[in-house]
Design a protein around this motif. Structure first.
Motif, mmCIF file in Angstrom:
data_model
loop_
_atom_site.group_PDB
_atom_site.id
_atom_site.type_symbol
_atom_site.label_atom_id
_atom_site.label_comp_id
_atom_site.label_asym_id
_atom_site.label_seq_id
_atom_site.Cartn_x
_atom_site.Cartn_y
_atom_site.Cartn_z
ATOM 1 N N VAL A 35 114.725 71.142 -52.523
ATOM 2 C CA VAL A 35 114.697 70.384 -53.774
ATOM 3 C C VAL A 35 113.309 69.791 -54.032
ATOM 4 C CG1 VAL A 35 115.582 68.175 -52.865
ATOM 5 C CG2 VAL A 35 115.922 68.773 -55.280
ATOM 6 N N GLU A 36 112.672 69.239 -53.012
ATOM 7 C CA GLU A 36 111.339 68.655 -53.214
ATOM 8 C C GLU A 36 110.304 69.738 -53.489
ATOM 9 O OE1 GLU A 36 110.559 65.500 -53.722
ATOM 10 O OE2 GLU A 36 112.678 64.996 -53.475
ATOM 11 N N ASP A 37 110.423 70.883 -52.812
ATOM 12 C CA ASP A 37 109.510 72.005 -53.071
ATOM 13 C C ASP A 37 109.682 72.515 -54.500
ATOM 14 O OD1 ASP A 37 108.577 71.906 -50.424
ATOM 15 O OD2 ASP A 37 110.108 73.323 -49.752
ATOM 16 N N ALA A 38 110.938 72.588 -54.953
ATOM 17 C CA ALA A 38 111.209 73.040 -56.321
ATOM 18 C C ALA A 38 110.630 72.047 -57.327
ATOM 19 C CB ALA A 38 112.709 73.217 -56.535
ATOM 20 N N TRP A 39 110.791 70.758 -57.048
ATOM 21 C CA TRP A 39 110.218 69.737 -57.934
ATOM 22 C C TRP A 39 108.699 69.894 -58.011
ATOM 23 C CZ3 TRP A 39 110.995 66.513 -61.721
ATOM 24 C CH2 TRP A 39 110.041 65.532 -61.993
ATOM 25 N N GLN A 40 108.043 70.075 -56.871
ATOM 26 C CA GLN A 40 106.580 70.206 -56.853
ATOM 27 C C GLN A 40 106.133 71.467 -57.598
ATOM 28 O OE1 GLN A 40 104.455 67.878 -55.966
ATOM 29 N NE2 GLN A 40 106.219 66.599 -55.449
#
Length: 175
Positions: A35-40
């Protein structure tokens, strides 16, 4: 659910020449994986192109409620599609460095495997997305003024109609 014929799926998903090893993963609803990688990734695209303008809370909540198809190179997220149970693509993003290698097409093909139709919204000013979806055979069903939180307009797009999604994908492969 309508599935793509094996031969068609193979042509859509695996005939793309990719110079690097790309792995695929599926993140089940309820998971925070990537999720954090997708957000970035989404934020990098937003800063470069002015699209994908969702707020963090909206994005992470929608991501966690979706099935997310991910493509990774050396454990770095290079593309993803977050999809609702009804085949609606909430988010589709491919890193600018990996565009033109068929990752977006493969993501849509993965979604199409599991759904009778695939739908999404695209910002009317997002020419790259609109060209991409049109190339795949999506049809504009309607324009929605003020759809986005910032007041931006959207088109509602659909792949799969009376002729069926497998036929639409087949048309795409022949192009």
């Amino acid at each position: 659910m309508a599935a793509l014929p094996v031969e068609l799926y193979w042509r859509v998903c695996y005939t793309v020449v990719v110079s690097v090893n790309i792995d695929s993963r599926v993140v089940a609803p309820g998971s925070d994986e990537f999720v954090e990688d997708a957000w970035q990734l989404k934020e990098r695209i937003n800063s470069q192109e002015g699209v994908l303008k969702q707020r963090y809370e909206f994005f992470t909540d929608a991501y966690r409620r979706s099935t997310v198809h991910c493509y990774l190179q050396d454990d770095e997220l290079v593309g993803f599609a977050a999809v609702r149970r009804d085949g609606y693509i909430l988010f589709l993003a491919v890193s600018t460095e990996f565009r033109g290698q068929g990752i977006g097409k493969r993501l849509v093909a993965r979604v199409a495997e599991d759904h009778d139709s695939v739908t999404c919204h695209a910002r009317t000013s997002n020419e790259n997305a609109l060209e991409f979806y049109e190339h795949l055979g999506f049809e504009t069903k309607r324009r929605i003024n003020g759809y986005y939180e910032d007041g931006g307009d959207a088109y509602y797009l659909k792949l799969g109609d009376d002729s069926g999604i497998a036929d639409r994908i087949s048309e795409f492969v022949r192009r």
